[in-house]
Design an enzyme around this catalytic site. Structure first.
Site, PDB file in Angstrom:
ATOM      1  N   PRO A  81       0.858  -1.191   0.000  1.00  0.00           N
ATOM      2  CG  PRO A  81      -0.670  -1.585   1.697  1.00  0.00           C
ATOM      3  CD  PRO A  81       0.681  -2.003   1.213  1.00  0.00           C
ATOM      4  CG  LEU A  82       2.307   2.456  -3.820  1.00  0.00           C
ATOM      5  CD1 LEU A  82       2.169   3.054  -5.215  1.00  0.00           C
ATOM      6  CD2 LEU A  82       3.721   1.918  -3.626  1.00  0.00           C
ATOM      7  CG  ASP A 137       7.717   8.623  -9.963  1.00  0.00           C
ATOM      8  OD1 ASP A 137       8.308   9.692  -9.757  1.00  0.00           O
ATOM      9  OD2 ASP A 137       8.138   7.756 -10.758  1.00  0.00           O
ATOM     10  CG  ASN A 144      10.254   4.891 -12.825  1.00  0.00           C
ATOM     11  OD1 ASN A 144       9.186   5.482 -12.971  1.00  0.00           O
ATOM     12  ND2 ASN A 144      10.359   3.760 -12.128  1.00  0.00           N
ATOM     13  CG  HIS A 186       4.136  -0.583 -12.922  1.00  0.00           C
ATOM     14  ND1 HIS A 186       4.859   0.007 -11.908  1.00  0.00           N
ATOM     15  CD2 HIS A 186       2.988  -1.054 -12.354  1.00  0.00           C
ATOM     16  CE1 HIS A 186       4.173  -0.101 -10.775  1.00  0.00           C
ATOM     17  NE2 HIS A 186       3.041  -0.731 -11.022  1.00  0.00           N
ATOM     18  CB  SER A 217     -10.006  15.924  23.050  1.00  0.00           C
ATOM     19  OG  SER A 217     -10.255  17.306  22.898  1.00  0.00           O
ATOM     20  CD  GLU A 265      -6.431  12.814  11.893  1.00  0.00           C
ATOM     21  OE1 GLU A 265      -7.121  13.616  12.545  1.00  0.00           O
ATOM     22  OE2 GLU A 265      -5.978  13.069  10.743  1.00  0.00           O
ATOM     23  CG  ASP A 280     -18.005  18.976  18.175  1.00  0.00           C
ATOM     24  OD1 ASP A 280     -18.258  20.196  18.195  1.00  0.00           O
ATOM     25  OD2 ASP A 280     -16.975  18.488  18.680  1.00  0.00           O
ATOM     26  CG  HIS A 324     -16.665  15.977  14.977  1.00  0.00           C
ATOM     27  ND1 HIS A 324     -16.860  16.566  13.747  1.00  0.00           N
ATOM     28  CD2 HIS A 324     -15.457  16.422  15.421  1.00  0.00           C
ATOM     29  CE1 HIS A 324     -15.826  17.352  13.464  1.00  0.00           C
ATOM     30  NE2 HIS A 324     -14.966  17.275  14.461  1.00  0.00           N
TER      31      HIS A 324
END
Length: 668
Positions: free
Chosen positions: A117-118, A157, A187, A263, A385, A412, A470, A474
């Site tokens: 997962p890049l 990339d 590349n 690739h 919080s 996060e 909120d 939230h």
């Protein structure tokens, strides 16, 4: 190339990658072919590692963030003498092999992190570099630089396009992580085509703005130029370094080099043959390694690595003599062990006291921080919080790396991935906090923690519509169901302060899975039985927190978190009407499911079929516990903005409604 043996070694990496991908009929040859010179240079000339002991603690860490190029890593592991055989290379991407399609931590010796997962590999490398700086500041003493390794990553990339890479690079620059060096395989090609279709930013200016040193290598085949850049990067300990190395994807393939076609698909037999001819590779046999290449890796990797570890072990022995207490603490931390008797530091709460579970969690953190020196963590700009601050623990900043409070900022995802890097590094027990609704922002990192079996702890507060004013942005709804669906993640939603202390104990005792602590914003009462029952009850996932007074329940009220207190109040109201029910606290479904059927039937007697589940979240999943004759009081729509008590009343989370729903179940 400077020397023919170096050229031969690099070509061997390329041909092994080509052959394994051809045999598997699947894989990504372009990146290993293009990046082989930079990886070879790093592994043989700069990295301190010992293939005979992949777990040497002060080894340099290497993360292949561009995990699709896994054959580059597997080829290097094999040639370097790690426990990755030629047969393993031949089994690339096959069932049960040591060489899965993307690198998997714990599966292949020498693989430091699960990547693919890049972007996350870069962020995990940042976490490793953070762990190194903290442990160095904590344990190094004059004359004893016990921890001083570098962390290296190779990215592409695609990694740099991912938002998590930006978050992590920003954090790394802010923290001045000078022992972090990222090689960028630049590349100009992505999976879909030429890079200019989707990416045209100035990477140099971007990373300089983050506070990184930026270096550029114009010719990715020039190992002298690569080595010079690595020397320059290692010399600057005041900031991390990005080395952009210009390469050709699929280097040497006469018809496919420099195209997206190389690739993510095998070259094909004819193109593979032509490529080997272009390399002047004269060996007809597939998977061939010239003996002089093995000898070269023995001389440049195995022998120096063994000597470096032996020298470090000598230094460690002297350190143990000079600083016995510190050395014992470090040894315990490296082994992932907690100090003897640490659990005695956990607070016990008296019945009746009302306290938000986020607040009791904060008290627990501060109690155990005194007993567990390797506790290290922070929050994504919500420490006040989430109640994650270790009081007196100091701030982890460039001038105070010994600090135990990490200020992740509003990042996060980077926080989640960096925590994974810290856990992979070892020597620390790590935690990170945010609002439960924003667990979505770090979910891919939670998934990798679960996949890798890392005991990361997530402090997820503000866990329901009780957040109130909120509003729905939230207020978590689907999040409990979503995280419960994830394999190898323990989700615990404690009912009160004692269950919270128990949850923290279990999270710290975990060695093979992450734990999500789901905590309230609002105060909840401390229940009568939890001081005695909470640890075993939470450990087993569910327990009878308040049995029917007559010992023969007509119905069961099943609840988690703040709703357990509501269920107990409803139980009292029902008893006043002569209706006897038992209340079951179910803080952790995954733990309950792991119990034998005999225990599950003890908690949820099959004969009692009238069951009401009560939870301020999605109903999905509760049907397995309430059965055909049960009912679920849950929320299958978004929340609202109003005072929390008002919203809870409007959504049916009141004593009166629980009593009404229970009586309806019983036909009364």
């Amino acid at each position: 190339m400077a020397h023919s043996i170096e050229e031969l070694a690099i070509t061997t990496i390329r041909t092994l990658s080509i052959d394994a991908i051809e045999k598997a009929k699947s894989g990504h040859p372009g990146m290993p072919m293009g990046a082989a010179p930079m990886a070879y240079t790093l592994w043989t000339k700069f990295m301190n590692h010992n293939p005979a002991n992949p777990n040497w603690f002060n080894r340099d860490r290497f993360v292949l963030s561009a995990g699709h190029g896994s054959m580059l890593l597997y080829s290097l592991l094999h040639l370097s003498g790690y426990d990755v055989s030629m047969d393993d290379l031949k089994q690339f991407r096959q069932w049960g092999s040591k060489t899965p399609g993307h690198p998997e931590y714990g599966h292949t010796p020498g693989v430091e992190a699960t990547t693919g997962p890049l972007g996350q590999g870069i962020a995990m490398a940042v976490g490793m570099a953070m762990a190194e700086r903290h442990l160095a500041a904590t344990y190094n003493r004059d004359g004893f630089e016990i921890i001083n390794h570098y962390t290296y990553a190779i990215c592409g990339d695609g990694d740099l396009m991912e938002g998590v890479a930006s978050e992590a690079a920003s954090l790394a620059g802010h923290l001045k992580l000078g022992r972090l060096i990222v090689l960028y395989d630049s590349n100009d090609i992505s999976l879909d085509g030429e890079l200019n279709l989707s990416f045209s930013e100035n990477v140099a200016q971007r990373f300089q703005a983050y506070g990184w040193q930026y270096l550029r290598v114009e010719d990715g085949n020039n190992i002298e130029e690569i080595a010079k850049a690595l020397e320059e990067a290692r010399a600057d300990l005041s900031r991390p370094t990005l080395i952009e190395v210009k390469t050709t994807i699929g280097y040497g393939a006469p018809n496919k080099a420099g195209t997206s076609g190389v690739h993510g698909a095998p070259l094909g037999a004819q193109e593979a043959k032509l490529t080997k001819e272009a390399y002047r590779w004269t060996f007809a046999e597939d998977f061939y390694v010239p003996e002089e290449v093995y000898a070269h890796f023995r001389a440049t990797v195995q022998e120096p690595g063994a000597k470096k570890e032996a020298k470090w072990n000598e230094q460690l022995a002297a350190y143990e003599q000079a600083h016995p207490e510190l050395a014992a603490q470090l040894k315990r931390a490296i082994e992932g062990k907690l100090p003897d008797g640490w659990e005695a530091s956990l607070p016990v709460y008296e019945a009746g006291k009302s306290l938000a579970t986020r607040s009791s969690s904060g008290e627990v953190i501060n109690a155990i921080a005194k007993a567990v020196p390797q506790l290290f963590g922070g929050s994504a700009d919500l420490a006040s919080s989430n109640k994650t601050l270790i009081k007196g623990g100091g701030n982890f900043l460039p001038d105070s790396y010994e600090g135990r409070n990490v200020w992740f900022g509003v990042r996060e995802f980077a926080m989640g991935a960096a925590l994974n890097g810290m856990a992979l590094h070892g020597g620390l027990k790590v935690f990170g906090g945010t609002f439960f609704v924003f667990s979505d922002y770090l979910r891919p990192a939670i998934r990798l923690a679960a996949l890798m079996g890392l005991p990361v702890i997530y402090v997820l507060t503000h866990d329901s519509i009780a957040v109130g004013e909120d509003g729905p942005t939230h207020e978590p709804i689907e999040h409990l169901a979503s995280l419960r669906a994830m394999p190898n993640l323990s989700v615990i939603r404690p009912a009160d302060a004692n269950e919270t202390a128990a949850a923290w104990r279990l999270a710290l005792e975990s060695t093979d899975k992450p734990t999500a602590l789901v905590l309230t914003r609002q105060d909840v009462p401390t229940l009568a039985a939890t001081a005695e029952l909470a640890y075993e009850g939470v450990k087993k996932g569910a327990y009878v927190v308040s049995p029917a007074k007559n010992g023969a329940p007509e119905a069961l009220l099943l609840a988690t978190g703040s709703e357990v207190g509501l269920a107990v109040k409803a139980q009292e109201a029902l008893a006043a009407e002569g209706i006897h029910v038992s209340v079951i606290s179910m803080p952790s479904w995954d733990r309950f499911e792991a119990q034998p059927k005999s225990y599950r039937d003890e908690v949820l007697p099959p004969a009692v079929t009238k069951r009401l589940a009560i939870e301020m979240g999605a109903s999905l999943g509760w049907e397995r516990y309430v059965g055909a004759e049960g009912d679920i009081l849950a929320i299958d729509r978004f929340g609202a903005s109003a005072p929390g008590e008002k919203i809870m009343a409007e959504y049916g989370f009141t004593v009166d409604n629980v009593v009404r729903r229970t009586k309806a179940l019983l036909g009364k």
